[in-house]
Scaffold this motif. Structure first.
Motif, PDB file in Angstrom:
ATOM      1  N   LEU A   1     -27.362   9.955  38.926  1.00 57.73           N
ATOM      2  CA  LEU A   1     -28.484   9.039  39.119  1.00 57.73           C
ATOM      3  C   LEU A   1     -29.074   9.199  40.523  1.00 57.73           C
ATOM      4  CD1 LEU A   1     -30.313   6.788  38.071  1.00 57.73           C
ATOM      5  CD2 LEU A   1     -28.595   5.149  38.873  1.00 57.73           C
ATOM      6  N   ARG A   2     -28.221   9.324  41.518  1.00 53.22           N
ATOM      7  CA  ARG A   2     -28.694   9.533  42.895  1.00 53.22           C
ATOM      8  C   ARG A   2     -29.518  10.826  42.986  1.00 53.22           C
ATOM      9  NH1 ARG A   2     -24.014  10.288  45.441  1.00 53.22           N
ATOM     10  NH2 ARG A   2     -24.282  12.509  45.178  1.00 53.22           N
ATOM     11  N   ASP A   3     -29.020  11.879  42.364  1.00 46.42           N
ATOM     12  CA  ASP A   3     -29.742  13.150  42.375  1.00 46.42           C
ATOM     13  C   ASP A   3     -31.052  13.053  41.598  1.00 46.42           C
ATOM     14  OD1 ASP A   3     -27.808  14.329  43.956  1.00 46.42           O
ATOM     15  OD2 ASP A   3     -26.685  15.086  42.241  1.00 46.42           O
ATOM     16  N   LEU A   4     -31.029  12.345  40.481  1.00 40.04           N
ATOM     17  CA  LEU A   4     -32.244  12.151  39.696  1.00 40.04           C
ATOM     18  C   LEU A   4     -33.306  11.419  40.519  1.00 40.04           C
ATOM     19  CD1 LEU A   4     -33.787  12.323  37.020  1.00 40.04           C
ATOM     20  CD2 LEU A   4     -32.613  10.236  36.307  1.00 40.04           C
ATOM     21  N   ARG A   5     -32.874  10.417  41.259  1.00 38.51           N
ATOM     22  CA  ARG A   5     -33.819   9.704  42.141  1.00 38.51           C
ATOM     23  C   ARG A   5     -34.427  10.660  43.162  1.00 38.51           C
ATOM     24  NH1 ARG A   5     -29.906   4.657  42.306  1.00 38.51           N
ATOM     25  NH2 ARG A   5     -31.127   3.184  41.067  1.00 38.51           N
ATOM     26  N   GLY A   6     -33.618  11.544  43.727  1.00 38.21           N
ATOM     27  CA  GLY A   6     -34.118  12.518  44.690  1.00 38.21           C
ATOM     28  C   GLY A   6     -35.118  13.480  44.064  1.00 38.21           C
ATOM     29  N   ILE A   7     -34.806  13.956  42.863  1.00 41.17           N
ATOM     30  CA  ILE A   7     -35.705  14.862  42.148  1.00 41.17           C
ATOM     31  C   ILE A   7     -37.032  14.168  41.871  1.00 41.17           C
ATOM     32  CG2 ILE A   7     -36.049  16.033  39.928  1.00 41.17           C
ATOM     33  CD1 ILE A   7     -32.967  16.567  39.964  1.00 41.17           C
ATOM     34  N   MET A   8     -36.965  12.916  41.434  1.00 40.58           N
ATOM     35  CA  MET A   8     -38.194  12.164  41.146  1.00 40.58           C
ATOM     36  C   MET A   8     -38.996  11.908  42.412  1.00 40.58           C
ATOM     37  SD  MET A   8     -37.374   9.519  38.101  1.00 40.58           S
ATOM     38  CE  MET A   8     -39.121   9.376  37.749  1.00 40.58           C
ATOM     39  N   SER A   9     -38.312  11.620  43.507  1.00 35.42           N
ATOM     40  CA  SER A   9     -39.006  11.394  44.782  1.00 35.42           C
ATOM     41  C   SER A   9     -39.743  12.648  45.216  1.00 35.42           C
ATOM     42  CB  SER A   9     -38.024  10.970  45.875  1.00 35.42           C
ATOM     43  OG  SER A   9     -37.510   9.699  45.586  1.00 35.42           O
ATOM     44  N   GLU A  10     -39.095  13.799  45.053  1.00 41.94           N
ATOM     45  CA  GLU A  10     -39.758  15.065  45.386  1.00 41.94           C
ATOM     46  C   GLU A  10     -40.967  15.291  44.487  1.00 41.94           C
ATOM     47  OE1 GLU A  10     -37.349  18.559  45.548  1.00 41.94           O
ATOM     48  OE2 GLU A  10     -35.854  17.578  46.813  1.00 41.94           O
ATOM     49  N   ALA A  11     -40.805  15.004  43.201  1.00 39.45           N
ATOM     50  CA  ALA A  11     -41.916  15.177  42.263  1.00 39.45           C
ATOM     51  C   ALA A  11     -43.071  14.251  42.628  1.00 39.45           C
ATOM     52  CB  ALA A  11     -41.448  14.913  40.827  1.00 39.45           C
ATOM     53  N   ALA A  12     -42.748  13.028  43.031  1.00 38.69           N
ATOM     54  CA  ALA A  12     -43.783  12.059  43.383  1.00 38.69           C
ATOM     55  C   ALA A  12     -44.521  12.452  44.663  1.00 38.69           C
ATOM     56  CB  ALA A  12     -43.185  10.670  43.532  1.00 38.69           C
ATOM     57  N   SER A  13     -43.775  13.043  45.595  1.00 45.30           N
ATOM     58  CA  SER A  13     -44.410  13.422  46.864  1.00 45.30           C
ATOM     59  C   SER A  13     -45.053  14.798  46.782  1.00 45.30           C
ATOM     60  CB  SER A  13     -43.392  13.377  47.998  1.00 45.30           C
ATOM     61  OG  SER A  13     -42.414  14.385  47.815  1.00 45.30           O
ATOM     62  N   GLY A  14     -44.761  15.523  45.707  1.00 43.69           N
ATOM     63  CA  GLY A  14     -45.360  16.836  45.534  1.00 43.69           C
ATOM     64  C   GLY A  14     -44.691  17.919  46.356  1.00 43.69           C
TER      65      GLY A  14
END
Length: 129
Positions: free
Chosen positions: A100-113
């Motif tokens: 879940l922590r890693d998923l949050r990081g992946i999503m944050s990267e996707a959101a910031s581009g």
């Protein structure tokens, strides 16, 4: 003041997140498995097969199959409820918390581009144990 992303931006974030998840080493989760996983980890309280089936509006056997896979990956485990032995509780795991922590990081990267090389290394480690 925070600006809410548009529907197109949200779909783009979802796409980038899913692509990052399927590109990383190790197994990826189906939409149903991910839905069960996120429900167990993001909503407080005890989760049962019966309750998850009702919450996600799918059959109990579908939840059981998703939990079988999550159990194989050590992302969740089932335990008989000591108060009602007919009921099965879903428990979180350390590996699931890390995922879940890693998923949050992946999503944050996707959101910031941002696309950082090697940024998903910890997600690969979690998937492979």
């Amino acid at each position: 003041m925070a600006v809410n992303p548009s529907a197109d931006q949200l779909v783009g974030i979802l796409r980038d997140t899913v692509v990052a998840l399927v590109r990383r080493d190790g197994p990826d989760l189906s939409a149903r498995q991910l839905g069960v996983f996120l429900t167990c980890y993001l909503q407080d309280g005890a989760h049962t097969v019966r309750g998850l089936a009702a919450e996600l509006n799918v059959s109990k056997p579908a939840i059981t199959r998703a939990l079988d896979r999550l159990g194989e990956l050590d992302l969740a485990r089932r335990k008989v409820d000591p108060m009602d032995r007919r009921s099965v509780l879903v428990q979180r795991t350390l590996k699931g918390t890390a995922f879940l922590r890693d998923l949050r990081g992946i999503m944050s990267e996707a959101a910031s581009g941002t696309k950082k090389s090697g940024s998903h290394e910890s997600a690969r480690k979690v998937a492979n144990g």
